[in-house]
Design a protein around this motif. Sequence first.
Motif, PDB file in Angstrom:
ATOM      1  N   HIS A 106       0.806  -1.215   0.000  1.00  0.00           N
ATOM      2  CA  HIS A 106       0.000   0.000   0.000  1.00  0.00           C
ATOM      3  C   HIS A 106       0.852   1.286   0.000  1.00  0.00           C
ATOM      4  O   HIS A 106       0.575   2.230  -0.742  1.00  0.00           O
ATOM      5  N   HIS A 110       1.225   4.299  -2.891  1.00  0.00           N
ATOM      6  CA  HIS A 110       1.080   5.748  -2.707  1.00  0.00           C
ATOM      7  C   HIS A 110       2.201   6.501  -3.427  1.00  0.00           C
ATOM      8  O   HIS A 110       2.016   7.603  -3.932  1.00  0.00           O
ATOM      9  N   TYR A 126       5.137  11.048   2.716  1.00  0.00           N
ATOM     10  CA  TYR A 126       3.907  10.265   2.809  1.00  0.00           C
ATOM     11  C   TYR A 126       3.256  10.554   4.158  1.00  0.00           C
ATOM     12  O   TYR A 126       3.739  10.129   5.198  1.00  0.00           O
ATOM     13  N   SER A 128      -0.200  10.264   5.955  1.00  0.00           N
ATOM     14  CA  SER A 128      -1.588   9.793   5.960  1.00  0.00           C
ATOM     15  C   SER A 128      -2.061   9.643   7.389  1.00  0.00           C
ATOM     16  O   SER A 128      -1.446  10.159   8.320  1.00  0.00           O
ATOM     17  N   ASP A 284      -6.612   6.986   0.445  1.00  0.00           N
ATOM     18  CA  ASP A 284      -6.563   5.567   0.106  1.00  0.00           C
ATOM     19  C   ASP A 284      -7.507   5.285  -1.062  1.00  0.00           C
ATOM     20  O   ASP A 284      -8.659   5.709  -1.038  1.00  0.00           O
TER      21      ASP A 284
HETATM   22 FE   FE2 Z   1      -2.905   5.106   2.716  1.00  0.00          FE
END
Ligand code: FE2
Length: 327
Positions: A106, A110, A126, A128, A284
């Motif tokens: 995952h 991204h 990144y 999130s 996502d």
């Molecule tokens: Fe994510």
Amino acid sequence: MILGIESTAHTFGIGIVNNGKVLCNIREMYTTEKGGIIPMESAEHHKKIAEDLFEEALREASISKKEITAIAFSQSPGLAPCLIEGMKFAKKKAKELNVPIIGVNHCVAHLEIGRLTGATDPVLLYASGANTQIIAYESGKYRVFGETLDIGIGNFIDNFARFIGIGFPGGPKIQKLAEKSKNYIELPYSIKGMDVAFSGILTKLKQIYESRKYKVEDLAFSLQETVFAMLVEASERALAHTGKKELLLGGGVACNTRLQGMCKIMCKERECKFFVPSKDLLVDNGSMIAYLGEIMLKKGIFTKVKNMEKIDINPRERTDDVEVKWK
Ligand code: FE2
Ligand code: ATP
């Protein structure tokens, strides 16, 4: 024609990609009124809606299911019950359509989806809900140059938002409040080398809030200025260290326009290029899973239906555990 399934946490998403082009990208999110995500409930949500979302995805992409050539799914990292539902559905569809299956990381997805924006060899910030990492490709792997030492930045923001009673997800609401203030309240600035930490700042923010001396707008503003500066500083160091000339934003918190603005300024000063995917591809989503799945498939990294039982989820796989065999 690759169909990608995302199910690592609260979002169940399906995307269809063909030759790097996103044909559809739809999702549904499990939400709670109060408190955090309950993994079993979220998994139940994914299971319930999977089939309907699949049909809707085909309609949106205007294709028939017979045109699908492979199924990609998020295999790691994430909440085990949620990952399992995604995998079960992926296997079911792969069997039904008799097509190969591709397990995708995952976090790496991204990053790879950033290629659509034109980034070629970026440092990825990144940011999130559960993850906060500064990642870049070096000698066969995506290396984590810096990361949070405690909680993810999104969870940090959501936690504070819940505490002051503005609900979930807190990120967009905190941003709105922050836009109404320019009054900076001193907060701890917590960065060690290239790593960051948020829990001390969270405690401090809660204390200040309870003292009732300041407006929530000022707290929201100070929160954003402090933690985004930490992320930008760590990202700048990663750019300096790797010599790379591109910064790419990823993850749901990257939707924040103040964070984007700060990154833009830093990149301009360093003469680097700045990239940020559209909102639909930041949060996502299934398209990023399909997108990376397609790249892997083209390099021969997939599993045939007959060997499908060997595939399992990997809830704790780290970004730097992934062997990047497709570059
Ligand atoms: Fe994510
Ligand atoms: P992960 O990728 O780690 O599994 P996730 O599924 O929680 O995490 P995303 O869907 O990428 O994450 O992002 C959700 C997070 O993004 C939430 O914490 C939400 O508050 C935050 N977010 C969304 N919009 C904004 C915004 N404008 N400003 C700040 N945060 C935001």
